[in-house]
Enzyme design. Structure first.
Site, short mmCIF file in Angstrom:
data_model
loop_
_atom_site.label_atom_id
_atom_site.label_comp_id
_atom_site.label_asym_id
_atom_site.label_seq_id
_atom_site.Cartn_x
_atom_site.Cartn_y
_atom_site.Cartn_z
N GLY A 347 -20.92 -24.63 -5.58
CA GLY A 347 -20.81 -24.16 -6.97
C GLY A 347 -21.46 -22.81 -7.18
CD GLU A 370 -3.09 3.62 3.86
OE1 GLU A 370 -2.57 4.16 2.86
OE2 GLU A 370 -2.86 3.98 5.02
CB THR A 372 1.96 -5.66 1.44
OG1 THR A 372 3.27 -5.63 2.05
CG2 THR A 372 2.00 -4.94 0.11
C1 LIG Z 1 -6.43 -0.98 -6.15
C2 LIG Z 1 -5.29 -0.22 -5.54
C3 LIG Z 1 -5.51 1.03 -5.00
C4 LIG Z 1 -4.43 1.76 -4.47
N1 LIG Z 1 -4.65 3.04 -4.01
C5 LIG Z 1 -3.57 3.82 -3.69
C6 LIG Z 1 -3.75 5.21 -3.42
O1 LIG Z 1 -4.87 5.75 -3.42
N2 LIG Z 1 -2.64 5.96 -3.17
C7 LIG Z 1 -1.38 5.42 -3.16
O2 LIG Z 1 -0.43 6.15 -2.94
N3 LIG Z 1 -1.18 4.09 -3.39
C8 LIG Z 1 -2.25 3.29 -3.68
N4 LIG Z 1 -2.07 1.95 -3.96
C9 LIG Z 1 -0.71 1.40 -3.93
C10 LIG Z 1 -0.48 0.40 -2.81
O3 LIG Z 1 -0.42 1.03 -1.56
C11 LIG Z 1 0.79 -0.38 -3.16
O4 LIG Z 1 0.47 -1.20 -4.27
C12 LIG Z 1 1.32 -1.20 -2.03
O5 LIG Z 1 1.83 -0.38 -1.02
C13 LIG Z 1 2.43 -2.15 -2.48
O6 LIG Z 1 3.38 -1.53 -3.28
P1 LIG Z 1 3.79 -2.19 -4.68
O7 LIG Z 1 2.56 -2.45 -5.43
O8 LIG Z 1 4.84 -1.35 -5.31
O9 LIG Z 1 4.41 -3.59 -4.29
P2 LIG Z 1 5.92 -3.91 -3.80
O10 LIG Z 1 6.30 -2.93 -2.77
O11 LIG Z 1 6.80 -4.05 -4.98
O12 LIG Z 1 5.68 -5.30 -3.17
C14 LIG Z 1 5.57 -6.53 -3.91
C15 LIG Z 1 5.56 -7.69 -2.93
O13 LIG Z 1 6.81 -7.72 -2.21
C16 LIG Z 1 6.60 -7.62 -0.82
N5 LIG Z 1 7.64 -6.75 -0.26
C17 LIG Z 1 7.87 -5.44 -0.53
N6 LIG Z 1 8.92 -4.98 0.16
C18 LIG Z 1 9.38 -6.01 0.88
C19 LIG Z 1 10.45 -6.18 1.80
N7 LIG Z 1 11.26 -5.17 2.13
N8 LIG Z 1 10.64 -7.39 2.35
C20 LIG Z 1 9.83 -8.42 2.05
N9 LIG Z 1 8.80 -8.34 1.18
C21 LIG Z 1 8.58 -7.15 0.61
C22 LIG Z 1 5.22 -7.00 -0.67
O14 LIG Z 1 4.62 -7.37 0.56
C23 LIG Z 1 4.48 -7.59 -1.86
O15 LIG Z 1 4.02 -8.87 -1.54
C24 LIG Z 1 -3.13 1.20 -4.45
C25 LIG Z 1 -2.93 -0.08 -4.98
C26 LIG Z 1 -3.97 -0.78 -5.54
C27 LIG Z 1 -3.70 -2.13 -6.14
#
Ligand SMILES: Cc1cc2nc3c(=O)[nH]c(=O)nc-3n(C[C@H](O)[C@H](O)[C@H](O)COP(=O)(O)OP(=O)(O)OC[C@H]3O[C@@H](n4cnc5c(N)ncnc54)[C@H](O)[C@@H]3O)c2cc1C
Length: 552
Positions: A347, A370, A372
């Site tokens: 807890g 960087e 997912t």
């Molecule tokens: C706190 C934070 C800091 C960040 N800092 C930076 C930064 O400094 N500079 C920068 O440029 N970006 C930054 N990002 C962005 C980050 O790199 C992206 O959020 C990440 O790459 C995912 O992109 P998205 O959020 O559009 O998700 P999406 O691409 O829409 O993905 C959503 C989900 O779908 C899955 N998915 C996506 N494509 C596919 C596919 N083809 N097949 C199967 N599954 C898929 C993903 O794995 C995820 O689970 C940051 C994000 C956060 C939350």
């Protein structure tokens, strides 16, 4: 990228970080800043300034005024920073991500100016790649850079669009922005305060609340032509790709540092917490579930990180697949370890007062930014699928033979079982090829996960051998002694082999990939099952080593 730093200098740098944290960053302050959702700008600037900690010097090449750390140095530093606070570490990372397109693709003048300013002035950068509708798929970006010409010569660009989730977005001094120029996606350097350039409010995030994350808005922002990184349009995605192996190692090290920190806190807690007449540390049901498997998985990830870092430093190229393996293993293991550490505190772990709760929220981001975890699975699967095809199905059989040779020299490091895992993986890949199963994206991505685990098993066996032969790099972490590392390698290899064997059946049968027939025989399931013998004794050996060791 060869390192200019020797082992002694790295040790001093790590100690300065520890001293700075002990002086300036007590747990109580970090918890308070997290609760207030506050970016501690002064502290961050102190960390990256010449008269403060000067952490930025470690990353900047020697010729531009830095200390020229290599990939191995950077991983050790990132691991240590993440153990302190992942939000602060992210803020530092943003400067290095932001300047990376310049480091790999900039003209000599650009490198001299911007890398030089990071070293001398400690300016903060932000890396503006992601957009609301272009995340994992950066190719879908909509931000545009329209050339401005004078007498037919391009003199500048006008950039318009919006960026999403940018670390340091509301606080950086300079930004690298990915925008679509007529010649293709390209990076531009934009100053904070440029006309038409604004940012949104800080995002209210689940974790890394000490890091500023904000959207960026560019409305006809003018930059001179010399702000186009590398001076040639269309190089943006290539430049982003060129640094992935390296930058993903940084995030991998974040998962490792945060995961180990949470686990170390759980180990300390369980020494003192008495339940049912004795300390939790003495209860197998506790240690063998909440501590040991996580330490083992983190050490497999460390082995993958260290091996990749050494190869990058030796000039073997970008190593994108290996970087993805390391990021995947370390961030998944770090997140799982933090979750287990929270559970291990009962807890108390569920309250803000105990730092594991914050670590658990913080480390979650490493599986998202960087690239997912799912994108890592895809990168790994696609890369190794090519290796499987090019080698006519022999790629992992060949890796297995290398591990068998290692087993002959060092029978204690679990290389024989890691070899069973690699042989089984080769057979599974071949079955997927014959039955055309990778047309299912689910199968392709599960293969990526299995490949990462098998490669982690090989890397950990090799690391255990090097530790036994006293061949670890002078800069390598000394997290466990050789006998405990060997026990950990045996535990991990058993898990990897069994997972491949059981997942293979699930995937092949699940996708109606033909009769199972002799699949289990080809996978070596019977040998893999037998190899589970000795598991509990090895887990106990790892547990004993973890509880006997001093922290760090
Ligand atoms: C706190 C934070 C800091 C960040 N800092 C930076 C930064 O400094 N500079 C920068 O440029 N970006 C930054 N990002 C962005 C980050 O790199 C992206 O959020 C990440 O790459 C995912 O992109 P998205 O959020 O559009 O998700 P999406 O691409 O829409 O993905 C959503 C989900 O779908 C899955 N998915 C996506 N494509 C596919 C596919 N083809 N097949 C199967 N599954 C898929 C993903 O794995 C995820 O689970 C940051 C994000 C956060 C939350």
């Amino acid at each position: 990228m060869a390192s200019e730093l020797n082992a002694e200098m790295l040790k001093i740098a790590l100690k300065s970080i520890d001293d700075f944290a002990a002086r300036e960053l007590p747990d109580s302050l970090l918890v308070e800043l997290d609760e207030r959702d506050e970016f501690p700008e002064e502290l961050v600037r102190q960390m990256s300034s010449g008269d403060g900690l000067g952490i930025q010097l470690l990353f900047v090449p020697f010729e531009y005024g830095g200390m020229g750390g290599g990939a191995l140095d950077v991983y050790r530093i990132c691991e240590r920073m993440a153990a302190i606070d992942l939000g602060l570490a992210t803020s530092e990372l943003a400067t290095f991500l932001g300047s990376d397109p310049i480091r790999v693709g900039g003209t000599e003048a650009q490198k001299r100016e911007y890398m030089g300013r990071i070293a001398a002035e400690g300016i903060l950068f932000a890396y503006g790649a992601t957009e609301a509708e272009a995340g994992s798929d950066l190719g879908a970006l909509k931000t545009v850079a329209e050339p401005v010409s004078d007498n037919g010569a391009i003199t500048g660009y006008r950039i318009s669009g919006a960026k999403q989730w940018i670390s340091n977005g509301g606080v950086a001094d300079m930004y690298t922005i990915l925008a679509l120029a007529p010649g293709g996606p390209s990076w531009f350097v934009v100053d904070a305060g440029a006309e038409g350039f604004t940012h949104g409010d800080a995002e209210d995030k689940h974790g890394i609340r000490l890091s500023n994350t904000a959207a960026l808005f560019l409305n006809d922002v003018y930059v001179d032509a010399d702000r186009l990184i590398g001076g040639v349009e269309g190089q943006g995605l290539v430049q982003a790709q060129q640094v992935f192996g390296y930058t993903r190692l940084m995030v991998a090290a974040f998962g490792l540092g945060a995961g180990w920190e949470a686990l170390d806190r759980a180990i300390a807690y369980s020494r003192k917490r008495i339940q049912a007449g004795g300390p939790l540390a003495e209860k197998e049901g506790y240690t063998h579930k909440l501590i040991v498997p996580h330490a083992v998985a983190l050490e497999a990830a460390r082995a993958a990180i260290e091996e990749t870092a050494e190869r990058i430093d030796a000039g073997e190229g970008a190593l994108n697949v290996e970087g993805a393996v390391a990021k995947y293993l370390a961030t998944e293991a770090g997140d799982a370890a933090a979750d287990a550490a929270l559970q291990a505190h009962g807890g108390y772990g569920y309250t803000h007062d105990y730092v594991v709760e914050k670590i658990k929220r913080d480390v979650r981001i490493t599986r998202i930014y960087e690239g997912t975890s799912e994108i890592m699975e895809m990168t790994v699967a696609r890369g190794r699928w090519q290796d499987h095809l090019k080698s006519a199905g022999d790629h992992y059989h060949a890796r297995a033979r290398e591990l068998e040779a290692l087993h002959d020299q060092h029978p204690e490091v679990g290389a024989d079982v890691a070899a069973l895992a690699a042989h089984a993986l080769a057979e599974l890949l071949e079955r997927c090829r014959n039955a055309r199963l990778t047309r299912h994206q689910h199968i392709l991505l599960r293969l990526g996960a299995l490949i990462a685990q098998v490669e982690g098993a090989g890397a950990l066996a090799r690391r255990a051998q090097r530790a036994a032969d006293k061949q670890l790099d002078a800069k390598a972490a000394r997290s466990l002694r050789a006998p405990a590392l060997a026990a950990a390698a045996r535990v991990y290899a058993r898990g990897a082999a069994l997972t491949v064997a059981t997942e293979a059946v699930r995937l092949v049968a699940g996708a109606d990939g033909g009769e199972l027939g002799d699949l289990e025989q080809r996978l070596g399931t019977a040998s893999i099952n037998r190899a589970q013998g000795g598991l509990l004794a090895d887990m106990q050996a790892v547990s004993d080593a973890l509880y006997a060791r001093r922290r760090r």
